[in-house]
Motif scaffolding. Structure first.
Motif, mmCIF file in Angstrom:
data_model
loop_
_atom_site.group_PDB
_atom_site.id
_atom_site.type_symbol
_atom_site.label_atom_id
_atom_site.label_comp_id
_atom_site.label_asym_id
_atom_site.label_seq_id
_atom_site.Cartn_x
_atom_site.Cartn_y
_atom_site.Cartn_z
ATOM 1 N N SER A 211 -13.564 27.469 -4.401
ATOM 2 C CA SER A 211 -12.787 27.982 -5.386
ATOM 3 C C SER A 211 -11.390 27.218 -5.246
ATOM 4 O O SER A 211 -10.673 27.165 -6.511
ATOM 5 C CB SER A 211 -12.069 29.368 -4.614
ATOM 6 O OG SER A 211 -13.396 29.995 -4.095
ATOM 7 N N HIS A 212 -11.100 26.616 -4.297
ATOM 8 C CA HIS A 212 -9.612 25.886 -4.383
ATOM 9 C C HIS A 212 -9.807 24.319 -3.988
ATOM 10 O O HIS A 212 -9.030 23.702 -3.262
ATOM 11 C CB HIS A 212 -8.825 26.603 -3.468
ATOM 12 C CG HIS A 212 -8.580 28.103 -3.743
ATOM 13 N ND1 HIS A 212 -8.216 28.402 -4.893
ATOM 14 C CD2 HIS A 212 -8.823 29.133 -3.037
ATOM 15 C CE1 HIS A 212 -8.266 29.683 -4.981
ATOM 16 N NE2 HIS A 212 -8.601 30.297 -3.825
ATOM 17 N N ILE B 193 -17.876 30.954 9.482
ATOM 18 C CA ILE B 193 -17.127 29.704 8.979
ATOM 19 C C ILE B 193 -17.792 28.824 8.152
ATOM 20 O O ILE B 193 -16.854 28.453 7.026
ATOM 21 C CB ILE B 193 -16.735 29.125 10.534
ATOM 22 C CG1 ILE B 193 -15.967 29.773 11.572
ATOM 23 C CG2 ILE B 193 -16.052 27.752 10.130
ATOM 24 C CD1 ILE B 193 -15.859 29.175 12.799
ATOM 25 N N LEU B 194 -18.759 28.529 8.107
ATOM 26 C CA LEU B 194 -19.463 27.867 7.284
ATOM 27 C C LEU B 194 -19.567 28.340 5.645
ATOM 28 O O LEU B 194 -19.383 27.698 4.937
ATOM 29 C CB LEU B 194 -20.962 27.384 7.403
ATOM 30 C CG LEU B 194 -21.276 26.494 8.883
ATOM 31 C CD1 LEU B 194 -22.886 26.626 9.104
ATOM 32 C CD2 LEU B 194 -20.712 25.070 8.706
ATOM 33 N N HIS B 195 -19.630 29.678 5.680
ATOM 34 C CA HIS B 195 -19.540 30.514 4.511
ATOM 35 C C HIS B 195 -18.191 30.380 3.803
ATOM 36 O O HIS B 195 -17.928 30.063 2.684
ATOM 37 C CB HIS B 195 -20.001 32.008 4.773
ATOM 38 C CG HIS B 195 -20.363 32.656 3.616
ATOM 39 N ND1 HIS B 195 -21.650 32.883 3.102
ATOM 40 C CD2 HIS B 195 -19.383 33.553 2.984
ATOM 41 C CE1 HIS B 195 -21.447 33.550 2.240
ATOM 42 N NE2 HIS B 195 -20.362 34.278 2.014
ATOM 43 N N PHE B 196 -17.043 30.614 4.724
ATOM 44 C CA PHE B 196 -15.747 30.618 4.466
ATOM 45 C C PHE B 196 -15.537 29.083 3.665
ATOM 46 O O PHE B 196 -14.726 28.950 3.008
ATOM 47 C CB PHE B 196 -14.817 30.639 5.488
ATOM 48 C CG PHE B 196 -14.226 32.044 5.100
ATOM 49 C CD1 PHE B 196 -14.698 33.170 5.723
ATOM 50 C CD2 PHE B 196 -12.821 32.139 4.776
ATOM 51 C CE1 PHE B 196 -14.156 34.356 5.832
ATOM 52 C CE2 PHE B 196 -12.097 33.234 4.665
ATOM 53 C CZ PHE B 196 -12.727 34.599 5.125
ATOM 54 N N GLU B 197 -15.972 28.186 4.632
ATOM 55 C CA GLU B 197 -15.556 26.657 4.172
ATOM 56 C C GLU B 197 -16.051 26.452 2.733
ATOM 57 O O GLU B 197 -15.356 25.721 2.100
ATOM 58 C CB GLU B 197 -16.227 25.916 5.248
ATOM 59 C CG GLU B 197 -15.655 24.217 5.326
ATOM 60 C CD GLU B 197 -16.443 23.418 6.146
ATOM 61 O OE1 GLU B 197 -17.538 23.794 6.965
ATOM 62 O OE2 GLU B 197 -15.685 22.521 6.561
ATOM 63 N N GLN B 198 -17.390 26.983 2.533
ATOM 64 C CA GLN B 198 -17.933 26.481 1.337
ATOM 65 C C GLN B 198 -17.378 27.316 0.437
ATOM 66 O O GLN B 198 -16.784 26.655 -0.823
ATOM 67 C CB GLN B 198 -19.143 27.086 1.385
ATOM 68 C CG GLN B 198 -20.240 26.207 0.381
ATOM 69 C CD GLN B 198 -21.804 26.566 0.546
ATOM 70 O OE1 GLN B 198 -22.365 27.622 0.318
ATOM 71 N NE2 GLN B 198 -22.511 25.847 1.101
ATOM 72 N N ARG C 194 -4.024 33.018 -1.279
ATOM 73 C CA ARG C 194 -5.289 32.507 -1.841
ATOM 74 C C ARG C 194 -6.466 32.910 -0.978
ATOM 75 O O ARG C 194 -7.582 33.548 -1.281
ATOM 76 C CB ARG C 194 -5.164 30.935 -2.469
ATOM 77 C CG ARG C 194 -4.561 30.906 -3.696
ATOM 78 C CD ARG C 194 -4.417 29.556 -4.081
ATOM 79 N NE ARG C 194 -3.556 29.063 -4.951
ATOM 80 C CZ ARG C 194 -3.699 28.890 -6.244
ATOM 81 N NH1 ARG C 194 -5.162 28.627 -6.635
ATOM 82 N NH2 ARG C 194 -2.948 28.518 -7.242
ATOM 83 N N ILE C 195 -6.335 32.572 0.327
ATOM 84 C CA ILE C 195 -7.624 32.470 1.299
ATOM 85 C C ILE C 195 -7.775 34.066 1.508
ATOM 86 O O ILE C 195 -8.785 34.487 1.624
ATOM 87 C CB ILE C 195 -7.203 31.642 2.468
ATOM 88 C CG1 ILE C 195 -7.381 30.170 2.126
ATOM 89 C CG2 ILE C 195 -8.056 32.114 3.696
ATOM 90 C CD1 ILE C 195 -6.991 29.483 3.160
ATOM 91 N N SER C 196 -6.620 34.885 1.494
ATOM 92 C CA SER C 196 -6.974 36.297 1.780
ATOM 93 C C SER C 196 -7.486 36.961 0.718
ATOM 94 O O SER C 196 -7.973 38.101 0.826
ATOM 95 C CB SER C 196 -5.539 36.972 2.234
ATOM 96 O OG SER C 196 -4.458 36.734 1.271
ATOM 97 N N HIS C 197 -7.399 36.432 -0.494
ATOM 98 C CA HIS C 197 -8.163 36.835 -1.732
ATOM 99 C C HIS C 197 -9.410 36.253 -1.945
ATOM 100 O O HIS C 197 -9.820 36.245 -3.102
ATOM 101 C CB HIS C 197 -7.099 37.037 -2.887
ATOM 102 C CG HIS C 197 -6.076 37.911 -2.599
ATOM 103 N ND1 HIS C 197 -4.824 37.450 -2.511
ATOM 104 C CD2 HIS C 197 -6.029 39.110 -2.501
ATOM 105 C CE1 HIS C 197 -3.908 38.504 -2.558
ATOM 106 N NE2 HIS C 197 -4.354 39.616 -2.521
#
Lengths: 284, 240
Positions: free
Chosen positions: B41-42, B31-36, B73-76
């Motif tokens: 990116s966006h 989750i932290l990785h994704f959040e960052q 965008r999140i899925s890519h």
């Protein structure tokens, strides 16, 4: 600099802007005006930016004196505002002179009134917002004897037109909702009760509104603490609903069965104990 | 990688990504990785992000993007953006004296461990800060030893004192301010976790490790004095 002096405080009078964003990761609620349609309108009437902090007055208004000329506007609930003893109307810019006294009387409709002041109030900004919320700000509401500064920069405004607000905003019991993440946990009968019954407002404040209907069954749903936002309607084990409002905590452990639209949050904020509401499910 | 299981819209401007409903360091780090990665990116499309054990909430700017657009965008998402997570380790002083650990006695009876044992187990574990919630600055910590699990009080206390270190169910934490609460109080941490005059208001970040170091009443008073005089500074342990 001018100042507003609280000769009396009213039931719950606080300063609120459109909220404190960027700090939910530290567990800090958004806060902000409960009825943001009305708070934005109050600012518009005195030509302030929409996000200026306004005074939120709840049900029983304060008595205020002003010591410098300015311009104010009152929107939201009709709490019978009077200036120096004469009635004034909501939704209109009103010039204020030094020594003017603003009072409120019987609540006629709605629960929360908003007062904007030209140029905004002078009050400490904590974490990008002037919204009062303990423990982020030292106080949750104003008390008798408090003083609140404002820029005395009154310039004449030509347009003193009254803006009409939507009647529906105060009278309509219907709240538009999206299905919440756990809506599908409910069986058909419970879903039907939820969407076809009236719910009565119980205990309520800036954190949340308790809504109940005796037909709602008890439950023992278990879930991991998850993000919630203003407008999230949680189902508690007793079957009562808790509609989270602007000062609500950022995470919760009860099923999130419905989600109020932004407009519905504003509408619910104008209702109080004993009033009824119903839900109108819409697609997200 | 576990990967999120669902992405859904919560209201007009908030979407939530959900991982499997578990508490664990792997999901937290993802989750932290994704959040960052999403912020990097966006960031221009996003107002705010925060998370719980298994869900990441993203509030987006409605005038800049839509749910469908952001979902695509999140899925890519390029996950390389979120690589340098460096959790810090913090050592928090806790006075377990009965003066503050007002429920130690009762807890000892209920779980059948001596008070000294409870203190030893509690202060020898390493905890992970998952997220803040419930109250400003209230840390949801993972890592409580199973031997200390104890259901919350059936009737919550009307006021638990600020700084109280407590155990509730499978969790342990520190009350950042006076608050009603149903957890069993076993000690006191003199250091404020939540400070409105500091930016950010909390020093510990999700993912960080937390240790509790037992201190005597005398040390507690010394720390209180240092805090009052403005000398006390809580810093992460070196080595991270």
């Amino acid at each position: 600099m001018g100042k507003v002096i609280f000769q009396s405080s009213g039931l719950h009078t606080s300063l609120q802007d459109l909220g404190r964003y960027g700090f939910r990761k530290y567990g800090i609620p958004i806060s902000g005006a409960m009825d943001q349609e009305s708070s934005k309108l109050a600012n518009l009437l005195v030509k302030n930016p929409a996000d200026k902090a306004v005074m939120e007055v709840t049900q029983i208004g304060p008595e205020l004196t002003f010591d410098e000329p300015t311009l104010i506007a009152i929107t939201g609930a009709d709490l019978s505002p009077h200036l120096n003893g004469s009635p004034i109307t909501n939704n209109k810019a009103i010039p204020i002179r030094s020594g003017d006294i603003l009072t409120f009387g019987a609540p006629k409709r709605g629960l929360r009134t908003y007062m904007s002041i030209k140029g905004g109030f002078l009050y400490e900004t904590v974490m990008n917002s002037q919204s009062m919320f303990v423990p982020v700000t030292p106080k949750a509401k104003f008390t008798k004897g408090n003083q609140l500064g404002y820029q005395a920069n009154y310039q004449s405004i030509e347009n003193f037109a009254t803006i009409r607000t939507e009647e529906n905003h105060f009278e309509n019991p219907s709240l538009a909702v999206f299905p919440g993440p756990e809506f599908h946990w409910l069986d058909q009968t419970t879903q039907s009760t939820l969407l076809n019954s009236e719910f009565t407002i119980g205990t309520n404040n800036r954190m949340g509104y308790q809504l109940s209907n005796t037909e709602m069954p008890t439950n023992d749903f278990q879930m991991l603490t998850s993000p919630v936002i203003p407008g999230t309607i949680q189902l508690t084990p007793s079957g009562k609903l808790m509609a989270l409002m602007r000062d609500a905590q950022v995470t919760g452990g009860y099923p999130r069965i419905l989600q109020l639209t932004e407009k519905s949050i504003n509408r619910l904020a104008q209702k109080g104990s004993g009033q009824v509401v119903n839900f109108n499910l819409i697609d997200i | 990688m576990i990967g999120f299981q669902s992405i859904r819209q919560l209201n007009e401007n908030t979407l939530v990504l959900e991982w499997p409903e578990n508490i664990g360091p792997d999901i937290l780090s993802e989750i932290l990785h994704f959040e960052q990665a999403i912020i990097k990116s966006h960031g221009d499309l996003i107002n705010e992000t925060y998370h719980s054990y298994h869900a990441l909430a993203i509030q987006f700017h409605r005038d800049q993007t839509t749910f469908e657009n952001l979902k695509k965008r999140i899925s890519h998402l390029n996950l390389d953006f979120g690589t340098n997570l460096t959790p810090a380790t913090w050592e928090l002083p806790v006075c377990y004296d009965g003066k503050f650990g007002t429920d130690l006695e009762e807890m000892s009876k209920r779980i059948g461990l001596a008070k000294e044992e409870i203190i030893k187990i509690h202060s020898e574990s390493t905890y992970t800060l998952y997220f803040y919630g419930f109250l400003p600055g209230f840390m949801y910590l993972g890592g409580l030893d199973k031997r200390l699990y104890l259901n919350r009080k059936s009737t919550p206390d009307r006021s638990v004192k600020s700084g109280s270190v407590a155990i509730g169910g499978t969790q342990t934490g520190i009350y950042p301010m006076d608050s009603p609460g149903g957890w069993h109080v076993i000690g006191k941490c003199p250091v404020s976790i939540f400070n409105t005059t500091k930016s950010p208001p909390c020093k510990m970040e999700p993912g960080d490790k937390i240790l509790f170091r037992p201190i005597s009443i005398k040390e507690l008073e010394q720390i209180n004095n240092q805090i009052e005089q403005g000398f006390y500074e809580l810093n992460p342990n070196k080595n991270g």
